[in-house]
Design a protein around this motif. Structure first.
Motif, PDB file in Angstrom:
ATOM      1  N   ARG A  16       0.827  -1.208   0.000  1.00  0.00           N
ATOM      2  CA  ARG A  16       0.000   0.000   0.000  1.00  0.00           C
ATOM      3  C   ARG A  16       0.866   1.266   0.000  1.00  0.00           C
ATOM      4  O   ARG A  16       0.566   2.228  -0.703  1.00  0.00           O
ATOM      5  N   LYS A  17       1.957   1.241   0.765  1.00  0.00           N
ATOM      6  CA  LYS A  17       2.792   2.444   0.797  1.00  0.00           C
ATOM      7  C   LYS A  17       3.516   2.612  -0.532  1.00  0.00           C
ATOM      8  O   LYS A  17       3.613   3.728  -1.059  1.00  0.00           O
ATOM      9  N   LEU A  28      -1.694   7.790  -9.941  1.00  0.00           N
ATOM     10  CA  LEU A  28      -2.847   7.454  -9.109  1.00  0.00           C
ATOM     11  C   LEU A  28      -2.357   6.813  -7.824  1.00  0.00           C
ATOM     12  O   LEU A  28      -1.268   6.265  -7.770  1.00  0.00           O
ATOM     13  N   LYS A  29      -3.191   6.842  -6.809  1.00  0.00           N
ATOM     14  CA  LYS A  29      -2.902   6.088  -5.593  1.00  0.00           C
ATOM     15  C   LYS A  29      -3.246   4.632  -5.882  1.00  0.00           C
ATOM     16  O   LYS A  29      -4.416   4.283  -6.019  1.00  0.00           O
ATOM     17  N   ARG A  30      -2.233   3.816  -6.024  1.00  0.00           N
ATOM     18  CA  ARG A  30      -2.484   2.397  -6.351  1.00  0.00           C
ATOM     19  C   ARG A  30      -2.684   1.615  -5.054  1.00  0.00           C
ATOM     20  O   ARG A  30      -1.880   1.730  -4.135  1.00  0.00           O
ATOM     21  N   TYR A  31      -3.734   0.831  -4.999  1.00  0.00           N
ATOM     22  CA  TYR A  31      -4.041   0.149  -3.733  1.00  0.00           C
ATOM     23  C   TYR A  31      -4.478  -1.302  -3.901  1.00  0.00           C
ATOM     24  O   TYR A  31      -4.572  -2.046  -2.926  1.00  0.00           O
ATOM     25  N   ALA A  56       0.254  -4.631  -6.156  1.00  0.00           N
ATOM     26  CA  ALA A  56       1.009  -5.846  -5.840  1.00  0.00           C
ATOM     27  C   ALA A  56       0.211  -7.112  -6.132  1.00  0.00           C
ATOM     28  O   ALA A  56      -1.019  -7.089  -6.225  1.00  0.00           O
ATOM     29  N   VAL A  57       0.960  -8.210  -6.269  1.00  0.00           N
ATOM     30  CA  VAL A  57       0.379  -9.554  -6.331  1.00  0.00           C
ATOM     31  C   VAL A  57       0.964 -10.326  -5.161  1.00  0.00           C
ATOM     32  O   VAL A  57       2.172 -10.271  -4.924  1.00  0.00           O
ATOM     33  N   LEU A  58       0.101 -11.002  -4.419  1.00  0.00           N
ATOM     34  CA  LEU A  58       0.555 -11.830  -3.294  1.00  0.00           C
ATOM     35  C   LEU A  58       0.189 -13.275  -3.602  1.00  0.00           C
ATOM     36  O   LEU A  58      -0.975 -13.585  -3.874  1.00  0.00           O
ATOM     37  N   LEU A  59       1.176 -14.164  -3.585  1.00  0.00           N
ATOM     38  CA  LEU A  59       0.866 -15.570  -3.882  1.00  0.00           C
ATOM     39  C   LEU A  59       1.784 -16.533  -3.152  1.00  0.00           C
ATOM     40  O   LEU A  59       2.895 -16.173  -2.752  1.00  0.00           O
ATOM     41  N   GLU A  60       1.295 -17.765  -3.003  1.00  0.00           N
ATOM     42  CA  GLU A  60       2.119 -18.872  -2.507  1.00  0.00           C
ATOM     43  C   GLU A  60       2.631 -19.628  -3.731  1.00  0.00           C
ATOM     44  O   GLU A  60       1.868 -19.841  -4.671  1.00  0.00           O
TER      45      GLU A  60
END
Ligand SMILES: *Cc1c(COP(=O)(O)O)cnc(C)c1O
Length: 396
Positions: free
Chosen positions: A118-119, A127-130, A185-189
Motif C-alpha cells: 500500500r505504501k 494514481l494512488k495504487r491500492y 502488488a500480487v501476493l501468492l504462494e
C-alpha cells in the motif's frame, strides 16, 4: 491430568475455534510424539510445518534456555543483537538483497507485506495504487485483512466489512487480466499449502514475474509454509529462480517459538513508526531462529536434507503407485508433499486409520493428504511411519 478432565476444561474455558482431535501429547523426540496413554506416533505433520528441527531438539532447547535465563525481551526501543544477526543471516543465506522486519506469526508477516504494498502504491505512480491481487484457493491468514486476502469466499461469511482492494485471480494466467491502473502488488504462494499442495509451474511463475516487473507491480511471495528449507532451499522463490520484491515467512523459522518475518528489496519503504511490533524480533524468538537456521544450514550443506527429500518422496510415490485406486496423484515440493485421494470420504477414512495406526498426517484442500515432516526426520522414522501406513491401508 486425566484426558477426560482436560477435555472438559478445554471445552469450558477455551473458545471453540478448533475441531480438536481427542489426543493429549505429553512427550516428543525427533519425529516421535507420545500421548498420555503412552501410545507412540510418527509425526508427519510437525505442528503444521512448525517443528522444522523435530521435537525435543537439544540444540534448540539449549539455545532457548541460554537466552531465556538472561534476557527474553527488552522491546524494539533498543538494539537487539540476535535480531540483527538473524536478519543478516536470512539475507545472506537467501542471497536476496533485502531488509527484514520481524513479527510473531504468518498472518502478521503478511500484514506487513500488505502495508509495504500500500505504501509503495501510494508513492509510485500518478494514481494512488491500492489493489492487491491474490489467487483462488490461497491462504494468507486469519486477521481481517489477511482473511480478505485469502481468496476463498467461504471464509468471508462473517466478519465484514473487510478492507477494500483485494482482487482475486483464478490462476497465474489470469493475474495479468486482473491488473488495473490501481494495482500495486500480487501476493501468492508458490505451493499452495492449505489449498491442496498445489505447486505452480516454474515457467509460468517466471513469466508472471517478468510481466509484473514491466508493469511496476510488486511480486510478494507468501513463504509462511514453503520457507525455511521446506522446499529444499531456504525459500521456494530460490527453487523457482525468481527475485520477489517481498517475501514473508514464519512457521518453521524458530522451530515452534512464535515468529514471523517480512523482507523486502524496498529497503527504505518504512520510516520509523510506519510499522512496529511489541514482541516481534525479541531476544527469545530470534535466538531460537538463529539456532534453527544453523541446524538446517548444516543439514542442507551435508547433503542430508536433499537425501531425505528424495527418500520421502520415493516412499510417497511408491505408496501412490501401489494403491492407485485410493491415491490418484503424488504432488509437492521438497518436504511439502501431498497425496490426492479419490474422494473426501476416503481421505477422512485414511486420516482416521493412519492416526489409529500411530501416524500423524494432515489434510489440505478438499482431497489431499498432506505431509510436512520435520526437516531433520531420520530414515528410520520415515520407514516406521510408512510401515504403519501400509499396515492400515488394506482396511480402507
Ligand atoms: C499458516 C499460513 C499463514 C498464517 O500463519 P499464522 O502463523 O497462522 O498466522 C499464512 N500463509 C500461509 C501460506 C500459511 O501456510
Amino acid at each position: 491430568m486425566e484426558q477426560q478432565d482436560l477435555k472438559q476444561m478445554d471445552l469450558d474455558f477455551v473458545l471453540h475455534t478448533y475441531a480438536r482431535n481427542d489426543v493429549h501429547f505429553v512427550k516428543g523426540s525427533g519425529a516421535r510424539l507420545y500421548d498420555s496413554k503412552g501410545k507412540e506416533y510418527i509425526d508427519f505433520g510437525s505442528g503444521i510445518a512448525v517443528c522444522s528441527v523435530g521435537h525435543g531438539n537439544a540444540r534448540l532447547a539449549e539455545a532457548i534456555y541460554k537466552q531465556a535465563k538472561n534476557l527474553i525481551h527488552t522491546s524494539n526501543l533498543y538494539l537487539i543483537e540476535p535480531q540483527a544477526r538473524l536478519a543478516k543471516k536470512i539475507v545472506e543465506l537467501s542471497g536476496y538483497d533485502m531488509r527484514v522486519f520481524f513479527a510473531n506469526s504468518g498472518a502478521e508477516a503478511n500484514e506487513g507485506a500488505l502495508k509495504i504494498a500500500r505504501k509503495f502504491g501510494e508513492e509510485n505512480g500518478e494514481l494512488k495504487r491500492y489493489q492487491i491481487i491474490t489467487l483462488d484457493s490461497s491462504f494468507h491468514g486469519r486477521t481481517i485483512s489477511t482473511l480478505k486476502a485469502t481468496a476463498q469466499n467461504k471464509m468471508h461469511q462473517y466478519f465484514g466489512p473487510f478492507p477494500d482492494g483485494f482482487v482475486y485471480a483464478k490462476d497465474l494466467n489470469d493475474v495479468p487480466n486482473k491488473i488495473s491502473n490501481v494495482t500495486c502488488a500480487v501476493l501468492l504462494e508458490l505451493v499452495q499449502g492449505e489449498g491442496g499442495i498445489t505447486p505452480f509451474d516454474k515457467a509460468e511463475v517466471q513469466k508472471l514475474a517478468k510481466i509484473l516487473k514491466e508493469k511496476n507491480v510488486l511480486l510478494m511471495v507468501d513463504e509462511v509454509q514453503t520457507g525455511i528449507y521446506r522446499s529444499g532451499e531456504l525459500f521456494a522463490s530460490q527453487v523457482y529462480g525468481i527475485t520477489p520484491d517481498v517475501i514473508t515467512t514464519a512457521k518453521g523459522l524458530a522451530g515452534g517459538v512464535p515468529i514471523g518475518a517480512v523482507m523486502t528489496s524496498l529497503k527504505d519503504i518504512f520510516a520509523p513508526s510506519d510499522h512496529g511490533s511489541t514482541f516481534g524480533g525479541n531476544f527469545l524468538s530470534t535466538s531460537a531462529a538463529l539456532e534453527v537456521l544453523e541446524i538446517l544450514f548444516e543439514h542442507k550443506q551435508s547433503g542430508e536434507l536433499d537425501k531425505t527429500i528424495t527418500y520421502f518422496t520415493q516412499k510417497l510415490q511408491d505408496l501412490q503407485k501401489h494403491y492407485a485406486e485410493i491415491f490418484t496423484q503424488e504432488v509437492g515440493l521438497g518436504l511439502m508433499r501431498g497425496l490426492r485421494v479419490r474422494d473426501l470420504e476416503t481421505l477422512t477414512k485414511f486420516l482416521n486409520a493412519t492416526f489409529e495406526a500411530g501416524v500423524l498426517v494432515l489434510k489440505s484442500g478438499k482431497n489431499t493428504a498432506r505431509f510436512l515432516p520435520s526437516l531433520t526426520i531420520t530414515r528410520e522414522e520415515i520407514d516406521e511411519g510408512f510401515l504403519r501406513i501400509e499396515s492400515c491401508i488394506a482396511h480402507l
